[in-house]
Design an enzyme around this catalytic site. Structure first.
Site, mmCIF file in Angstrom:
data_model
loop_
_atom_site.group_PDB
_atom_site.id
_atom_site.type_symbol
_atom_site.label_atom_id
_atom_site.label_comp_id
_atom_site.label_asym_id
_atom_site.label_seq_id
_atom_site.Cartn_x
_atom_site.Cartn_y
_atom_site.Cartn_z
ATOM 1 N N VAL A 48 35.749 40.390 102.720
ATOM 2 C CA VAL A 48 36.032 39.607 103.926
ATOM 3 C C VAL A 48 36.110 40.513 105.153
ATOM 4 O O VAL A 48 35.754 40.124 106.262
ATOM 5 C CB VAL A 48 37.323 38.786 103.749
ATOM 6 C CG1 VAL A 48 38.552 39.667 103.656
ATOM 7 C CG2 VAL A 48 37.497 37.784 104.874
ATOM 8 N N ARG A 56 34.253 42.803 106.029
ATOM 9 C CA ARG A 56 32.941 43.073 106.608
ATOM 10 C C ARG A 56 32.643 42.099 107.756
ATOM 11 O O ARG A 56 31.951 42.413 108.711
ATOM 12 C CB ARG A 56 31.885 42.925 105.512
ATOM 13 C CG ARG A 56 30.493 43.282 105.958
ATOM 14 C CD ARG A 56 29.511 42.998 104.866
ATOM 15 N NE ARG A 56 29.629 43.960 103.772
ATOM 16 C CZ ARG A 56 28.983 43.847 102.627
ATOM 17 N NH1 ARG A 56 28.201 42.811 102.413
ATOM 18 N NH2 ARG A 56 29.116 44.737 101.685
ATOM 19 N N ASP A 57 33.179 40.915 107.625
ATOM 20 C CA ASP A 57 32.816 39.862 108.562
ATOM 21 C C ASP A 57 33.957 39.492 109.510
ATOM 22 O O ASP A 57 33.789 38.701 110.426
ATOM 23 C CB ASP A 57 32.417 38.621 107.750
ATOM 24 C CG ASP A 57 31.648 37.632 108.583
ATOM 25 O OD1 ASP A 57 30.774 38.079 109.337
ATOM 26 O OD2 ASP A 57 31.934 36.436 108.499
ATOM 27 N N LEU A 58 35.114 40.105 109.266
ATOM 28 C CA LEU A 58 36.340 39.635 109.921
ATOM 29 C C LEU A 58 36.260 39.659 111.443
ATOM 30 O O LEU A 58 36.666 38.708 112.107
ATOM 31 C CB LEU A 58 37.498 40.504 109.434
ATOM 32 C CG LEU A 58 38.891 40.000 109.700
ATOM 33 C CD1 LEU A 58 39.087 38.610 109.134
ATOM 34 C CD2 LEU A 58 39.905 40.948 109.078
#
Lengths: 107, 571
Positions: free
Chosen positions: A61, A63-65
């Site tokens: 998660v 990576r996209d937070l």
């Protein structure tokens, strides 16, 4: 298809498809379980993906937070940069490495 | 002089031409009947502090109504969240004492009636339930894309207020337009099933008429409740009955004393965990909003470590208060509590072994209050097929008896009576366990422990008898209550080579799931976090050697990075 009979496997697959398409539409799969408050409906959702599991979530998660943060893509789950937490990433340049420095925000 | 004349003439011409260009002053538009009605529905704000604090931004009219505020009603939590937003985003400065007064005034004057607050109780009681908003599909879809429907159904607003609420969301979260509010994809060209022209309104536009109607500002319920509302008189002794998944039943008593103000109370609770006999003592305080909404906090022991938030509802007769006492980073651990006012009569709260197998004899504890001193075995009644053989001991709060359940006793629930006081369906007679079920059927936990807190999930196994028709999963199935089982985790195969089981966490002997730590896991493919979904499996071995199995789905998922919460309402 009354007078023709499929003789090999490829023909069998075609026959299956043709028969399926001629028949009534198939029932959609039963709706997945949606946890309370879960934003399942985005694709993928925050807590669960569209099948009610986690296989379709961003991995990891972190990576996209920050995308979620800057675009306020998950406004009820991630602090938004626009209003609630403009400095949320100040202590943490790359969430995948510095995730221990990310604050929990109580708006 | 010549120059002056030219300048003067130029200015005069300029002024004239500007005047000619200026639009004529607007005639004030006469409001329609509906608009007038909506305006009149606003609730005046009599409290000077609220007016003084809010009026720099919210206009006060001649009837002491404040713009926006007077056309909205909600729970204490709803008002608290708004006050917090005014502080965090709109520069409001408040002292804690002022915030308390404002919150109480708004919750009491612009609150909800009991009939309005009940359906939304799960939101403030922080219950993890599956909620389906059946009244309107569009409303459910638009709102639950980001948050629980509980936030919505605990609001009452005028039409303009609902419109402005949506506008507020669009302003603060511009992407919500794409996520929820506006229609995506090509326009509909086909007529509806009833032949009506295609409806190409945006979802938000479809939802407003429904919300205005279904969650209206002006309701008969609120008119009736606000006319009758008062601070409740709760001081006295109350019988305490609680149930917590994984821990079982608790019985005891609560003393409620008056607090500093007429709607504030101090509490002392002492209760016994039936399964172990442990005694727990708690001290707390509470505020009752709108005449019925209990918001409290209690602590156990001198350190005050074991703190529970209390959200309960008082019934109209002021004889019963029920709700949930909870704790945990995600409020996931909680006791369902019911307090019953103690008068002169006895009250039977419950027994230690609620399920009684036919053809057996056992000792049973009956918990309650005000049991008479000269109790005899004849005064204790378990209904047909269950005979009370002997009174072992009796105190005003606990009676021990020996009961014998006939071999041919009819299976089904039994009311338990002690000296004329009855507990409905307090026990159940059964012949065998036919199946077990895991509760909840769909659990959720969140990884944590390093940077973010863990969310735990407690499972329990409930035994069932098939009932008189002897068929499983029918209406007459009899619940035999929680049973001790063996717990295990199995893979829920969602992808090729699924490995969730190895990483998500552990399940203890009591059915409590503890998730693994947060953060990317270098050992996992793609450095994935420790989330995943698995089966939680309960296995029960019966005395005759038969093995019963049941399972539930468990979603172990990401943390929340932002938590909308209002613990301040109890302080």
């Amino acid at each position: 298809m009354k007078h023709l009979r499929s003789v090999n496997r490829k023909a069998q697959r075609i026959e299956n498809d043709v028969v399926a398409l001629q028949g009534p539409p198939q029932q959609p799969a039963a709706a997945p379980h949606i946890p309370l408050g879960c934003s399942l409906v985005f694709s993928p959702g925050w807590e669960a993906d569209r099948n009610g599991g986690t296989a379709g979530l961003c991995q990891p998660v972190e990576r996209d937070l920050f995308d979620c943060h800057t675009g306020c893509f998950w406004p009820a789950q991630v602090p938004d940069q626009l209003n609630h937490a403009p400095d949320w990433t100040a202590k943490c340049a790359a969430a995948q490495k510095d995730w221990r420095k990310i604050d929990l925000v109580f708006p | 002089m010549k120059l002056f004349t030219i300048v003067a003439i130029s200015i005069a011409v300029l002024v004239q031409s500007l005047a000619a260009q200026a639009p004529p002053p607007k005639e004030p538009k006469e409001p329609t009947e509906k608009e007038k009605e909506e305006l009149d529905s606003g609730i005046p704000i009599a409290n000077e502090l609220v007016r003084k604090t809010c009026s720099p931004c919210h206009k006060v009219d001649d009837k002491l109504r404040l713009s926006r505020i007077s056309w909205r009603r909600t729970t204490p939590e709803g008002w608290e969240q708004t006050i917090k937003r005014m502080i965090s985003l709109d520069g409001l400065k408040l002292e804690p004492a002022e915030a308390r007064e404002i919150l109480k005034y708004l919750s009491n004057t612009l609150g909800l009636a009991p009939e309005e607050a009940r359906p939304a109780a799960f939101e403030v009681e922080k219950r993890m339930i599956d909620y389906k908003y059946a009244a309107n599909k569009d409303a459910e879809e638009v709102c639950t894309k980001c948050h629980s429907m509980g936030r919505v159904i605990s609001q009452r607003r005028s039409k303009t207020e609902w419109e402005l609420l949506i506008a507020m969301h669009r302003g603060y979260y511009p992407l919500s337009d794409f996520q929820a509010f506006r229609r995506g994809g090509p326009p509909q060209t086909q007529p509806g099933p009833d032949g009506s022209p295609p409806d190409n309104r945006h979802p938000m536009d479809k939802v407003i008429p429904h919300l205005t109607d279904a969650l209206a500002l002006k309701t008969p319920e609120w008119s009736a409740w606000s006319a009758n509302m008062r601070a409740p008189k709760l001081a006295g002794q109350w019988a305490f009955a609680g149930y917590q998944a994984g821990k079982g039943y608790f019985y005891g008593a609560t003393t409620i004393k008056p607090g500093d103000k007429e709607d504030e109370f101090l509490t002392e609770t002492r209760y016994t965990r039936v399964k172990t006999g442990d005694v727990i003592e708690r001290k707390g305080k509470a505020i009752v909003y709108t005449g019925f909404q209990w918001r409290g906090r209690s602590e156990s022991g001198a350190s005050g470590k074991d703190s529970l938030r209390e959200v309960m509802f008082l019934d109209r007769g002021q004889r019963e208060i029920s709700g949930r006492w909870f704790t945990g980073a995600y409020d996931e651990t909680g006791i369902d509590v019911t307090l019953k006012r103690i008068g002169n009569d006895s009250i039977v709260l419950g027994i230690d072994h609620a399920s009684l197998p036919a053809g057996s004899a056992r000792e049973v504890q009956i918990h309650g209050v005000n049991f008479p001193a000269n109790l005899s075995a004849a005064a204790i009644d378990f209904g047909p097929g269950v005979s009370v053989k002997r009174l072992v001991s009796a105190t005003p709060a606990l009676v021990r008896v020996e009961v014998e359940i006939a071999k041919d006793a009819t299976i089904g629930p039994r009311d338990i009576g002690v000296a004329g006081a009855f507990r409905e369906a307090g026990a159940v007679v059964y012949d065998k366990i036919d199946e077990i079920k895991v509760r909840p059927q769909a659990g959720m936990a969140r990884v944590g422990g390093i940077n973010f807190p863990k969310e735990f999930q407690q499972f329990e196994a409930i035994a069932f008898n098939n009932g008189a028709d002897r068929k499983p999963d029918t209406k007459d199935d009899i619940s035999l209550g929680p049973v001790d089982v063996t717990w295990s985790i199995e893979e829920y195969t969602a992808t090729f080579d699924d490995d969730d089981k190895t990483y998500v966490g552990t399940l203890d002997d009591n059915g409590l799931f503890t998730p693994n730590v947060d953060g990317p896991n270098p050992k996992r493919k793609n450095r994935a976090d420790n989330y995943g979904d698995v089966w939680v499996v309960a296995t029960l071995k019966l005395p005759d050697g038969k093995v019963l199995r049941a399972r539930a789905h468990l979603l172990v998922t990401v943390p929340l990075y932002m938590k909308f919460d209002q613990p301040e309402v109890a302080q």
